[in-house]
Design an enzyme around this catalytic site. Sequence first.
Site, PDB file in Angstrom:
ATOM      1  N   ASP A 173       1.007  -1.217   0.138  1.00  0.00           N
ATOM      2  CA  ASP A 173       0.187   0.073  -0.086  1.00  0.00           C
ATOM      3  C   ASP A 173       0.778   1.452  -0.106  1.00  0.00           C
ATOM      4  O   ASP A 173       0.460   2.466  -0.609  1.00  0.00           O
ATOM      5  CB  ASP A 173      -1.226  -0.281   0.936  1.00  0.00           C
ATOM      6  CG  ASP A 173      -0.403  -0.079   2.472  1.00  0.00           C
ATOM      7  OD1 ASP A 173       0.736  -0.451   2.845  1.00  0.00           O
ATOM      8  OD2 ASP A 173      -1.269  -0.279   3.127  1.00  0.00           O
ATOM      9  N   THR A 195      -1.787   4.816  10.171  1.00  0.00           N
ATOM     10  CA  THR A 195      -1.352   4.333  11.692  1.00  0.00           C
ATOM     11  C   THR A 195       0.126   4.037  11.766  1.00  0.00           C
ATOM     12  O   THR A 195       0.673   4.346  12.869  1.00  0.00           O
ATOM     13  CB  THR A 195      -2.142   2.609  11.300  1.00  0.00           C
ATOM     14  OG1 THR A 195      -3.011   2.338  11.612  1.00  0.00           O
ATOM     15  CG2 THR A 195      -2.328   2.240  12.962  1.00  0.00           C
TER      16      THR A 195
END
Length: 425
Positions: A173, A195
């Site tokens: 990603d 995150t």
Amino acid sequence: DDVQITSIGIDTWGVDFVCVGKDGGLLRQPYSYRDPHTMGAPETFFARVPRKQVYGWTGIQVMNFNSLFQLDTLRRNKDSALEAADKILFMPDALSYLLTGEMVTEYTIATTAQLVNAETRRLEPALLKEIGLTEEHFGRFVYPGEKVGVLTKEIQTITGLGAIPVIAVAGHDTASAVAAVPALDRNFAYLSSGTWSLMGVELNEPIINKESFDMNFTNEGGVDGTVLFLKNICGMWLLECCRREWAISNDYSYPELIEAAMKAPAFASLVNPDSPCFANPPSMIKAIQEYCSRTGQAVPETHGEITRCIFESLALRYKQVFSYLQRISPFPIEKLHVIGGGSKNNVLNQFTANAVGVEVVAGPSEATAVGNIMLQAKASGMVEGIAGMRKLIRSSVSVSTFTPAEQSLWEKGYETYLKVVRENI
């Protein structure tokens, strides 16, 4: 209007994988990289193969959850799924296998494993041998933009779709997100903020030397033959964990937390976001408070004080890593592009600009999805190369710009931060 689906692309987080049996069935639920079974695993592995040798081959930063150490841990524990595995598929490749029946190993996701040789850009046989595996344990190697296969007959029946191709995008990603940086030239650093925060520069060749080794920088695979020279920083994980705890008694909205943070005193409490004590503590609030107490600082008590501590600490950690990048990058870094969900946090963006001292350009927030889509567009011949992709993205998304301010105040804050933070370069 009906949406015409012309292709599918899958990206996920890095390092985790699925074991597949000889009959093609998935063996056991996969482990999460946050599982504690790999604590201390790198040191155990380095007793057999020196750390410098592993880094020299892969150029990948050492983190206890890298697939190399996960696989070695499973092997040492005589894990039944690994012992029975015919193939090992990283997460996006496992999902594309479920859709197409085709097993591949996509380059960008494979680099996160610490198993790919940075020069050859193929799996490193010496490392595979050390963990009892061979290239045959992995699917055929593919690069971003290549076709994995088409939907199986079963999936076509279930979905009502035809033989839609599944494209190997940048399966990691981060690589998909960096592909969506709306930059007009290459003189930028990126901060993929979610995150995790990942800060780095985009290069044509890896940087593997004593300096990058000492600073524990990584060289992960990017698109169009690029290398993502970056460092992982524990990002919004700290606040996400605190919010989960606060939600038990009183669910504060994000704007309320930010408002409270801005009322709290500046630089009263600072932490190193990458300290091991924040990896997965039973209580993040207590972990932050204990860190501040242990380092002789004011202990943050209120929601606002804790939130401000997290934002300021992240911005100062960004400054620290940015200073390393400035020292080692082969080109001048003129801007910092913040992409991902964290790019919507205007307070943190302004703090970051104040700390690093260059213009911060924030957006797109859905960079990973945008990069994924653009790589599918490239595969279908609609755009050419990364420059063409970025030009189109720049004209299609809106970005926000943050100019550095209060720099003398932030320099003093940074001096305090460096005194407090003694571990984790």
